[in-house]
Design a protein around this motif. Structure first.
Motif, PDB file in Angstrom:
ATOM      1  N   LYS A  51       0.844  -1.192   0.000  1.00 41.31           N
ATOM      2  CA  LYS A  51       0.000   0.000   0.000  1.00 41.31           C
ATOM      3  C   LYS A  51       0.876   1.238   0.000  1.00 41.31           C
ATOM      4  N   ALA A  52       0.517   2.218  -0.800  1.00 45.77           N
ATOM      5  CA  ALA A  52       1.240   3.485  -0.829  1.00 45.77           C
ATOM      6  C   ALA A  52       0.289   4.541  -1.380  1.00 45.77           C
ATOM      7  N   GLU A  53      -0.196   5.400  -0.496  1.00 46.26           N
ATOM      8  CA  GLU A  53      -1.178   6.401  -0.896  1.00 46.26           C
ATOM      9  C   GLU A  53      -0.831   7.760  -0.311  1.00 46.26           C
ATOM     10  N   PHE A  54      -1.024   8.794  -1.092  1.00 50.63           N
ATOM     11  CA  PHE A  54      -0.841  10.161  -0.597  1.00 50.63           C
ATOM     12  C   PHE A  54      -1.922  10.473   0.429  1.00 50.63           C
ATOM     13  N   ILE A  55      -1.523  11.105   1.546  1.00 48.48           N
ATOM     14  CA  ILE A  55      -2.490  11.473   2.584  1.00 48.48           C
ATOM     15  C   ILE A  55      -2.811  12.957   2.515  1.00 48.48           C
ATOM     16  N   THR A  56      -1.797  13.789   2.742  1.00 48.92           N
ATOM     17  CA  THR A  56      -2.017  15.232   2.791  1.00 48.92           C
ATOM     18  C   THR A  56      -0.676  15.958   2.739  1.00 48.92           C
ATOM     19  N   SER A  57      -0.737  17.274   2.541  1.00 49.53           N
ATOM     20  CA  SER A  57       0.450  18.124   2.603  1.00 49.53           C
ATOM     21  C   SER A  57       0.313  19.078   3.775  1.00 49.53           C
ATOM     22  N   ASP A  84       0.747   7.250   3.175  1.00 57.44           N
ATOM     23  CA  ASP A  84       0.406   6.076   3.970  1.00 57.44           C
ATOM     24  C   ASP A  84       0.954   4.833   3.282  1.00 57.44           C
ATOM     25  N   PHE A  85       1.913   4.162   3.939  1.00 58.17           N
ATOM     26  CA  PHE A  85       2.501   2.942   3.398  1.00 58.17           C
ATOM     27  C   PHE A  85       1.989   1.704   4.138  1.00 58.17           C
ATOM     28  N   GLY A  86       0.820   1.807   4.704  1.00 60.32           N
ATOM     29  CA  GLY A  86       0.224   0.667   5.382  1.00 60.32           C
ATOM     30  C   GLY A  86       0.714   0.513   6.801  1.00 60.32           C
ATOM     31  N   SER A  87       1.901  -0.042   6.975  1.00 57.35           N
ATOM     32  CA  SER A  87       2.438  -0.280   8.311  1.00 57.35           C
ATOM     33  C   SER A  87       3.237   0.913   8.847  1.00 57.35           C
ATOM     34  N   PHE A  88       3.406   1.953   8.032  1.00 58.91           N
ATOM     35  CA  PHE A  88       4.087   3.162   8.491  1.00 58.91           C
ATOM     36  C   PHE A  88       3.641   4.352   7.647  1.00 58.91           C
ATOM     37  N   ILE A  89       3.901   5.541   8.178  1.00 54.19           N
ATOM     38  CA  ILE A  89       3.659   6.792   7.463  1.00 54.19           C
ATOM     39  C   ILE A  89       4.997   7.341   6.998  1.00 54.19           C
ATOM     40  N   LEU A  90       5.068   7.794   5.776  1.00 54.24           N
ATOM     41  CA  LEU A  90       6.287   8.400   5.262  1.00 54.24           C
ATOM     42  C   LEU A  90       6.058   9.895   5.065  1.00 54.24           C
ATOM     43  N   ALA A 114       1.750  22.688   5.445  1.00 60.26           N
ATOM     44  CA  ALA A 114       2.494  23.922   5.211  1.00 60.26           C
ATOM     45  C   ALA A 114       3.038  24.507   6.505  1.00 60.26           C
ATOM     46  N   GLY A 115       2.660  23.921   7.630  1.00 60.80           N
ATOM     47  CA  GLY A 115       3.100  24.437   8.907  1.00 60.80           C
ATOM     48  C   GLY A 115       2.742  23.506  10.042  1.00 60.80           C
ATOM     49  N   LYS A 116       3.172  23.879  11.242  1.00 58.04           N
ATOM     50  CA  LYS A 116       3.044  23.029  12.422  1.00 58.04           C
ATOM     51  C   LYS A 116       1.615  22.582  12.695  1.00 58.04           C
ATOM     52  N   SER A 117       0.667  23.452  12.497  1.00 56.24           N
ATOM     53  CA  SER A 117      -0.723  23.116  12.798  1.00 56.24           C
ATOM     54  C   SER A 117      -1.269  22.001  11.913  1.00 56.24           C
ATOM     55  N   GLN A 118      -0.573  21.731  10.794  1.00 54.06           N
ATOM     56  CA  GLN A 118      -1.041  20.719   9.851  1.00 54.06           C
ATOM     57  C   GLN A 118      -0.246  19.415   9.928  1.00 54.06           C
ATOM     58  N   PHE A 119       0.757  19.352  10.815  1.00 56.39           N
ATOM     59  CA  PHE A 119       1.504  18.109  10.978  1.00 56.39           C
ATOM     60  C   PHE A 119       0.561  17.034  11.506  1.00 56.39           C
ATOM     61  N   ILE A 120       0.768  15.800  11.082  1.00 55.73           N
ATOM     62  CA  ILE A 120      -0.122  14.746  11.510  1.00 55.73           C
ATOM     63  C   ILE A 120       0.529  13.864  12.569  1.00 55.73           C
ATOM     64  N   SER A 121      -0.311  13.224  13.372  1.00 56.17           N
ATOM     65  CA  SER A 121       0.115  12.208  14.326  1.00 56.17           C
ATOM     66  C   SER A 121      -0.453  10.880  13.851  1.00 56.17           C
ATOM     67  N   ALA A 122       0.142   9.785  14.281  1.00 55.76           N
ATOM     68  CA  ALA A 122      -0.323   8.485  13.816  1.00 55.76           C
ATOM     69  C   ALA A 122      -0.089   7.431  14.886  1.00 55.76           C
ATOM     70  N   ASP A 123      -0.842   6.335  14.776  1.00 57.92           N
ATOM     71  CA  ASP A 123      -0.663   5.212  15.694  1.00 57.92           C
ATOM     72  C   ASP A 123       0.285   4.176  15.112  1.00 57.92           C
ATOM     73  N   LYS A 124       1.091   4.608  14.160  1.00 56.13           N
ATOM     74  CA  LYS A 124       2.127   3.763  13.569  1.00 56.13           C
ATOM     75  C   LYS A 124       3.343   4.640  13.313  1.00 56.13           C
TER      76      LYS A 124
END
Length: 206
Positions: free
Chosen positions: A5-11, A66-72, A13-23
């Motif tokens: 799996k390899a899918e674009f999630i989001t972009s 999203d690479f399935g088992s991790f976020i890049l 532009a700044g700190k407020s848009q950084f994502i957190s993940a359970d992986k």
């Protein structure tokens, strides 16, 4: 492991848009035109997941996949001269904010061009990762553009510049997929460490 799996999630532009993940979140850093997009596409097994541009400095956002088992997380390239000081300062602030949340970063793939000795910006990045105990792996890109007879000497120079061992550097080529298995092994170890609740601070560079 096998990436299916390899899918674009989001972009961001700044700190407020950084994502957190359970992986685990694995970041890809490097100077402009070092081959980050090609490296990501090699991992994904897709030609156009990350946009490859002939114009350095095009990536100005942090792009999450999203690479399935991790976020890049694809970070903006640094060291590109043909942008304004204001734009450079903006990129620097974004990277500072990103790495300030180092508890969210499981590993960094620090890319450098195998054809050239690391730049001052490359050395600054690796020194920053060492200092902040952020696990990282040095990725030497574009091996297909260098005669095989010169690869070992180039790796020696990179290792000396970064103060690491030759075995800590993964030589890759997006064209031939050289180094693909070694990169997957680093990802596997990162995922295992994340599952164990340990980012791997005792293993700064693989």
């Amino acid at each position: 492991m096998k990436i299916t799996k390899a899918e674009f999630i989001t972009s961001a532009a700044g700190k407020s848009q950084f994502i957190s993940a359970d992986k685990p979140i694995i970041a890809v850093s490097g100077r402009s035109n070092v081959g980050k997009s090609s490296f990501i596409n090699m991992l994904a097994g897709r030609r156009k997941l990350a946009r490859v541009s002939q114009q350095p400095g095009r990536t100005r956002l942090i792009n999450y996949f999203d690479f399935g088992s991790f976020i890049l997380a694809d970070l903006p390239g640094y060291g590109f001269a043909k942008v304004s000081k204001q734009e450079k300062a903006k990129w620097a602030k974004m990277l500072d904010d990103f790495f300030a949340e180092k508890q969210k970063i499981s590993r960094v793939f620090a890319l450098c061009d195998i054809r050239h000795e690391p730049t001052a910006d490359d050395r600054d990045m690796v020194s920053y990762l060492y200092y902040n105990l952020i696990p990282f792996t040095v990725i030497a890109t574009k091996a297909d553009k260098l005669p095989r007879s010169k690869i070992s000497a180039s790796v020696d120079k990179i290792a000396a510049s970064f103060g690491c061992g030759k075995g800590d550097i993964v030589v890759t080529s997006a064209q031939t997929r050289q180094g693909y298995d070694e990169v997957l092994s680093a990802i596997e170890r990162t995922i295992a460490a994340f599952a164990d609740g340990d980012k791997g601070e005792d293993d700064e560079e693989d």
